[in-house]
Design an enzyme around this catalytic site. Structure first.
Site, short mmCIF file in Angstrom:
data_model
loop_
_atom_site.label_atom_id
_atom_site.label_comp_id
_atom_site.label_asym_id
_atom_site.label_seq_id
_atom_site.Cartn_x
_atom_site.Cartn_y
_atom_site.Cartn_z
N GLU A 8 -3.47 -4.78 15.06
CA GLU A 8 -4.75 -4.98 14.36
C GLU A 8 -5.11 -6.30 15.09
O GLU A 8 -5.76 -7.27 14.24
CB GLU A 8 -4.54 -5.34 13.04
CG GLU A 8 -4.31 -3.78 12.31
CD GLU A 8 -4.04 -3.75 10.98
OE1 GLU A 8 -3.39 -4.79 10.30
OE2 GLU A 8 -4.13 -2.83 10.18
N GLU A 41 0.82 -1.04 -0.19
CA GLU A 41 0.06 0.19 -0.06
C GLU A 41 0.86 1.33 -0.09
O GLU A 41 0.90 1.91 0.91
CB GLU A 41 -0.90 -0.03 1.17
CG GLU A 41 -1.86 -1.24 1.15
CD GLU A 41 -2.96 -1.14 2.18
OE1 GLU A 41 -2.80 -0.39 3.28
OE2 GLU A 41 -4.11 -1.64 1.82
N GLU A 62 -6.92 -7.69 -1.09
CA GLU A 62 -7.32 -7.75 0.16
C GLU A 62 -8.43 -7.24 0.60
O GLU A 62 -8.87 -6.15 -0.12
CB GLU A 62 -6.29 -6.76 1.20
CG GLU A 62 -4.90 -7.42 1.06
CD GLU A 62 -4.11 -6.44 2.08
OE1 GLU A 62 -4.45 -5.72 2.88
OE2 GLU A 62 -2.72 -6.21 2.05
N PHE A 77 -7.92 -7.72 16.50
CA PHE A 77 -9.10 -7.98 16.30
C PHE A 77 -9.58 -7.93 14.86
O PHE A 77 -10.98 -8.11 14.52
CB PHE A 77 -10.34 -7.26 17.26
CG PHE A 77 -10.04 -7.67 18.59
CD1 PHE A 77 -10.48 -9.04 19.05
CD2 PHE A 77 -9.56 -6.99 19.65
CE1 PHE A 77 -10.13 -9.38 20.32
CE2 PHE A 77 -9.34 -7.33 20.78
CZ PHE A 77 -9.57 -8.73 21.39
N HIS A 78 -8.62 -7.62 13.88
CA HIS A 78 -9.09 -7.81 12.51
C HIS A 78 -9.36 -9.23 12.01
O HIS A 78 -8.86 -10.22 12.76
CB HIS A 78 -7.74 -7.44 11.69
CG HIS A 78 -7.98 -6.83 10.46
ND1 HIS A 78 -8.64 -7.95 9.23
CD2 HIS A 78 -7.94 -5.89 9.55
CE1 HIS A 78 -8.56 -7.10 8.18
NE2 HIS A 78 -8.29 -5.78 8.34
C1 GLA Z 1 -4.33 -3.09 4.66
C2 GLA Z 1 -2.99 -3.42 4.83
C3 GLA Z 1 -3.01 -4.66 5.94
C4 GLA Z 1 -4.10 -4.41 7.01
C5 GLA Z 1 -5.34 -4.08 6.47
C6 GLA Z 1 -6.20 -3.69 7.83
O1 GLA Z 1 -5.17 -3.56 3.62
O2 GLA Z 1 -2.43 -3.80 3.58
O3 GLA Z 1 -1.91 -4.69 6.10
O4 GLA Z 1 -3.48 -3.30 7.60
O5 GLA Z 1 -5.22 -2.77 5.82
O6 GLA Z 1 -7.68 -3.64 7.26
#
Ligand code: GLA
Length: 676
Positions: A351, A145, A303, A353-354
């Site tokens: 993250e 990203e 993603e 609790f993702h």
């Molecule tokens: C992006 C990032 C991941 C993660 C997600 C969280 O997609 O690439 O590393 O942080 O967001 O939603």
């Protein structure tokens, strides 16, 4: 990479060997094809400068290969190790307040710092060298990203170099930036800085150029890694995952030409039907970019969250079946598969609790069972991967225009090009008119209709291309705030919208921005015209006709009786102007009417609201994706074979609440499939 890809980000470095062994088994059971590995593993891969530890990753890749899982191998350069930041504090990013940030999060790098760039190239080259020929290596995933902005002195130097490439000399820069305003005239390149926090409003052209520079600087960081990887492993596709959002200083339309496969990360931010609308917009945007990419027009959902939808205040659990339906919706719009963030939910970290395909509860869970079912479904419909979506309608989305409209000093602080583009998209989505969202204008001839919503910046060249396209038969819909300024955010004078006045046959004399609760009433210009009761909000204007005909007029208020929506014939085509933000019904009516006259109607008409119909096609075959996003069962006309169930469908299919079907058919314009 035959068939559809399925899987997601996998962080084995967070887990002991026993869990990793279970992961491989669970992946096999779920028919995972692809794991993105190593995204944030720099400090594990290079624990000290130039000392590599690839042993643990070798084991991971070997195990994945043995379980039939291909790897999108990341270069870990989005998160430099602590040792690096301590040794090179000048490579930590500086924000607009001139505060240097510290490590211990991620993205703590400055793309203009030579030490960072050297270290990033070194780890990328080492990975390329080490994993050349590894059977698991399916794709390179450079960085993560791209989107970090820095305002440090090294960035300032690089910005000046970039500006020297863009402008012939300081005179041209002073002119482009209108530095005569507020006495900002530069007499030496060394005086130029990034737009750091200043006393009052910054110079909009400087801010815009700084964003363009940041995009190009990050792109250079990407392409140098890409080139090293291509040299080490020819034939292995190289990409990076695009992140969407107004803050991202990346012009993805330009970047799309540099990746072998456009890949996006997308996380809807609203829980209800709006999530499906957002996801469809992102998909059509990715496809629009992908049309400019060597790997296009396919793209990849790299993603998304398997379970939760994150809104400002909380996480919303997805209803059973929604993960699969949303994955099919992405595939319907041209994705090469469905990859998730992430495979296994972590125990700690920022993250924690993702959501994940293997949640904290473990494999004995609804989410993992749905993951297994989704793997089976994607396996069954792999043939659709070859199909492409052929849209006849496009929406123009221009990231520099979005950046320019974020600036201060504009007539309203509620202007948002991305939101305008999504409004147009939503209106078409609700009528099942599939469109590409395009960022550059190459290939305009593929489209019969183009909507330009708030495309604020426009070059003379773009205006000329538009005119030629309309005169050749194109149907153009332009909304307020399109073509107002040139590429340096300087207003085109003589009446708005300067770049398109003649083509639209209108001259706008004044803006009348509206307050949050204001509405303007609109009435058909010709009695008997069938319009839904129409209103506008956000924006209105004093429009004078200069060749165009009024379709809707303002009713009441200071603009009473003046044109609000107009139509102008130009050559074989038609150019429409919309001077206010039409309510969704009226906007939908206008766009559907224009699409019908452009010969670009819906994939299927008469479907219940909330049921999507999208087609991929290849050769003499086509695949009709039917997605029921509602809580009710619906019967939908269709004939063919439902690949999800393997059953023949004659005339109609019943879609259960929240269900989907994927009908293999003959291409509508090719005729029946040959027997067998
Ligand atoms: C992006 C990032 C991941 C993660 C997600 C969280 O997609 O690439 O590393 O942080 O967001 O939603």
């Amino acid at each position: 990479m035959p068939g559809l890809l399925y899987g997601g980000d996998y962080n084995p470095e967070q887990w002991p060997a026993g869990v990793q062994a279970e992961d491989a088994e669970l992946m096999r059971r779920a028919r995972v094809t692809t794991a993105t590995v190593g995204v944030f593993a720099w400090s594990k891969l290079e624990p000290a400068p130039g000392r590599y530890d690839f042993g643990w990753l070798d084991e991971v890749l070997d195990r994945l290969a043995a379980h039939g899982v291909g790897v999108a191998l990341a270069t870990p350069t989005a998160s430099p190790p602590p040792w690096f930041s301590l040794a090179h504090p000048e490579a930590l990013p500086v924000n607009a307040d001139a505060v240097r940030l510290s490590h211990s999060s991620r993205d703590t790098y400055c793309a203009s710092a030579p030490a960072y760039r050297t270290a990033a190239r070194r780890i990328a080259a080492a990975l390329g060298e080490h994993y050349r020929g590894h059977p698991a290596l399916a794709m390179w995933h450079v960085h993560n990203e791209y989107g970090t902005t820095c305002h440090c002195d090294l960035t300032a130097e690089a910005f000046r170099v970039w500006l020297r490439g863009r402008y012939e000399g300081l005179d041209q820069l002073n002119d482009a930036w209108t530095t005569a305003f507020w006495g900002q005239h530069y007499t030496d390149w060394a005086q130029i800085r990034p737009p750091r926090r200043t006393q009052y409003l910054p110079n909009p052209a400087q801010v815009l150029d700084f964003r363009r520079f940041t995009s190009d600087e990050l792109l250079a960081a990407y392409t140098e890694q890409r080139d090293l990887l291509r040299a080490a492993t020819p034939g292995v596709p190289v990409t990076t995952n695009f992140v969407l959002g107004g803050w991202v200083p990346v012009n993805h339309a330009r970047w799309a030409r540099e990746v072998d496969l456009v890949a996006i990360d997308h996380y809807p931010s609203e829980p209800g039907m709006a999530a499906e609308e957002q996801a469809a917009f992102a998909a059509d945007l990715a496809r629009g970019w992908a049309r400019q990419s060597p790997g296009g027009p396919h793209w990849l959902l790299m993603e998304t969250a398997p379970n939760l939808i994150y809104t400002a205040d909380r996480m919303h659990t997805k209803e059973p079946g929604r993960m699969a339906r949303q994955s099919l919706a992405a595939v319907a719009r041209g994705s090469r598969g469905a990859l998730f963030f992430q495979w296994r939910a972590p125990r700690g970290g920022a993250e924690l609790f993702h959501s994940a395909l293997v949640p904290h509860a473990g494999p004995d869970s609804r989410v993992y069972r749905e993951a297994v079912a989704l793997g089976e479904a994607l396996d069954r419909i792999g043939e659709t991967a070859e199909g492409t979506v052929e849209a006849r309608v496009a929406i123009g989305y221009d990231e520099p225009s979005a950046w320019a409209l974020q600036g201060a000093g504009l007539p309203s602080n509620r202007l948002d090009h991305a939101e305008e583009a999504q409004r147009a998209h939503r209106a078409l989505w609700r009528r099942r008119i599939v469109c590409d969202v395009i960022g550059v204008w190459e290939g305009l001839s593929a489209y019969r209709m183009l909507v330009l919503p708030g495309h604020y910046l426009m070059t003379d060249g773009q205006a000329a291309e538009l005119r030629a396209w309309v005169e050749a038969g194109g149907h153009l819909v332009v909304t307020y705030l399109t073509g107002i300024a040139d590429e340096h955010a300087r207003v085109r004078t003589g009446g708005y919208p300067g770049a398109l006045r003649e083509l639209l046959g209108v001259r706008v004399e004044e803006f009348h921005p509206l307050g949050p609760d204001d509405r303007v009433a609109l009435t058909p210009a010709t009695s008997g015209d069938l319009w839904p009761a129409a209103t506008g909000d956000l924006w209105s204007e004093t429009v004078h006709l200069a060749g165009a005909h009024a379709l809707l007029r303002y009713a009441g208020g200071v603009l009473d009786g003046l044109p609000a929506v107009t139509r102008h014939a130009a050559g074989d085509g038609m150019a429409y102007y919309v001077s206010t933000r039409l309510d969704p019904e009226a906007y939908g009516h206008l766009l559907a009417t224009v699409a019908a006259s452009a010969g670009a109607g819906p994939e299927q008409s008469g479907l219940p609201s909330g049921v999507e119909a999208v087609r991929r096609q290849a050769g003499d075959r086509s695949w009709l994706f039917l997605l029921n996003h509602t809580g009710d069962e619906h019967e939908v006309p269709a004939t063919g074979v439902d690949l999800l169930t393997g059953t023949a469908v004659t005339d109609a299919i019943r879609l259960p609440a929240g269900g989907a079907a994927l009908i293999r058919q003959a291409r509508p314009d090719v005729g029946p499939l040959p027997a067998g």
